[in-house]
Design a protein around this motif. Sequence first.
Motif, PDB file in Angstrom:
ATOM      1  N   SER A   1     -25.236  92.103-103.414  1.00  0.00           N
ATOM      2  CA  SER A   1     -24.855  93.236-102.571  1.00  0.00           C
ATOM      3  C   SER A   1     -24.907  92.877-101.098  1.00  0.00           C
ATOM      4  O   SER A   1     -23.993  93.214-100.332  1.00  0.00           O
ATOM      5  N   ILE A   2     -25.954  92.179-100.689  1.00  0.00           N
ATOM      6  CA  ILE A   2     -26.061  91.776 -99.284  1.00  0.00           C
ATOM      7  C   ILE A   2     -24.945  90.799 -98.929  1.00  0.00           C
ATOM      8  O   ILE A   2     -24.298  90.932 -97.876  1.00  0.00           O
ATOM      9  N   LEU A   3     -24.684  89.840 -99.796  1.00  0.00           N
ATOM     10  CA  LEU A   3     -23.613  88.873 -99.524  1.00  0.00           C
ATOM     11  C   LEU A   3     -22.237  89.547 -99.504  1.00  0.00           C
ATOM     12  O   LEU A   3     -21.458  89.362 -98.563  1.00  0.00           O
TER      13      LEU A   3
ATOM     14  N   GLY B   1     -21.980  92.223 -96.714  1.00  0.00           N
ATOM     15  CA  GLY B   1     -22.046  91.530 -95.425  1.00  0.00           C
ATOM     16  C   GLY B   1     -20.747  90.817 -95.099  1.00  0.00           C
ATOM     17  O   GLY B   1     -20.266  90.869 -93.955  1.00  0.00           O
ATOM     18  N   ILE B   2     -20.162  90.150 -96.087  1.00  0.00           N
ATOM     19  CA  ILE B   2     -18.874  89.473 -95.872  1.00  0.00           C
ATOM     20  C   ILE B   2     -17.791  90.503 -95.558  1.00  0.00           C
ATOM     21  O   ILE B   2     -16.975  90.299 -94.651  1.00  0.00           O
ATOM     22  N   LEU B   3     -17.772  91.613 -96.281  1.00  0.00           N
ATOM     23  CA  LEU B   3     -16.775  92.652 -96.018  1.00  0.00           C
ATOM     24  C   LEU B   3     -16.908  93.180 -94.598  1.00  0.00           C
ATOM     25  O   LEU B   3     -15.905  93.329 -93.883  1.00  0.00           O
ATOM     26  N   LEU B   4     -18.128  93.452 -94.150  1.00  0.00           N
ATOM     27  CA  LEU B   4     -18.325  93.957 -92.794  1.00  0.00           C
ATOM     28  C   LEU B   4     -17.958  92.914 -91.741  1.00  0.00           C
ATOM     29  O   LEU B   4     -17.406  93.247 -90.692  1.00  0.00           O
ATOM     30  N   PHE B   5     -18.247  91.656 -92.018  1.00  0.00           N
ATOM     31  CA  PHE B   5     -17.886  90.586 -91.095  1.00  0.00           C
ATOM     32  C   PHE B   5     -16.368  90.477 -90.958  1.00  0.00           C
ATOM     33  O   PHE B   5     -15.842  90.396 -89.841  1.00  0.00           O
TER      34      PHE B   5
ATOM     35  N   ALA C   1     -19.221 100.224 -97.600  1.00  0.00           N
ATOM     36  CA  ALA C   1     -20.007  98.992 -97.524  1.00  0.00           C
ATOM     37  C   ALA C   1     -21.278  99.201 -96.711  1.00  0.00           C
ATOM     38  O   ALA C   1     -22.348  98.688 -97.061  1.00  0.00           O
ATOM     39  N   ILE C   2     -21.193  99.968 -95.620  1.00  0.00           N
ATOM     40  CA  ILE C   2     -22.376 100.261 -94.814  1.00  0.00           C
ATOM     41  C   ILE C   2     -23.379 101.064 -95.626  1.00  0.00           C
ATOM     42  O   ILE C   2     -24.587 100.792 -95.605  1.00  0.00           O
TER      43      ILE C   2
END
Length: 140
Positions: free
Chosen positions: A33-35, A38-42, A62-63
């Motif tokens: 979930s973090i990966l 995090g990739i989606l938000l990046f 995602a947030i």
Amino acid sequence: MGNASEIFLFVSRISKDNDFIMGTLYTIFGVLSILGNGILLFVAYRKKSSLKPAEFFVVNLAISDLSMTITLFPLAIPSAYAHMWLFNLTTCTVYAFCGVLFGLCSLSNLTVLSCVCWLKVCCPNYGNQNSFYTVYNSSI
């Protein structure tokens, strides 16, 4: 240490083997979930100028999911491995509040996303007018 009425203790009712499996699953899902989020938000941050309005709901989802992972999993994982809730009653209440808050946020985002998809599929002429500019100009 206090008397029995001052101690908050919740021992798991499932077997220790099942608690170990749940702790392992929580750990795997937490890392994924973090990966993933995090990739989606990046990527969304890097491409923010080209995002369409409906894609902001995916970013919001995602947030919400990342917030749930960050607030809930660090409490659930050690408690699953210990076969009991390791924290006090106040932490349990905050844990439940965060679960409900981020869960309702995710459900709301998914509801809006499904409505946007319905508009795009069932009403293609209207479904493509989902920007503020087109809605504002059509009302003038």
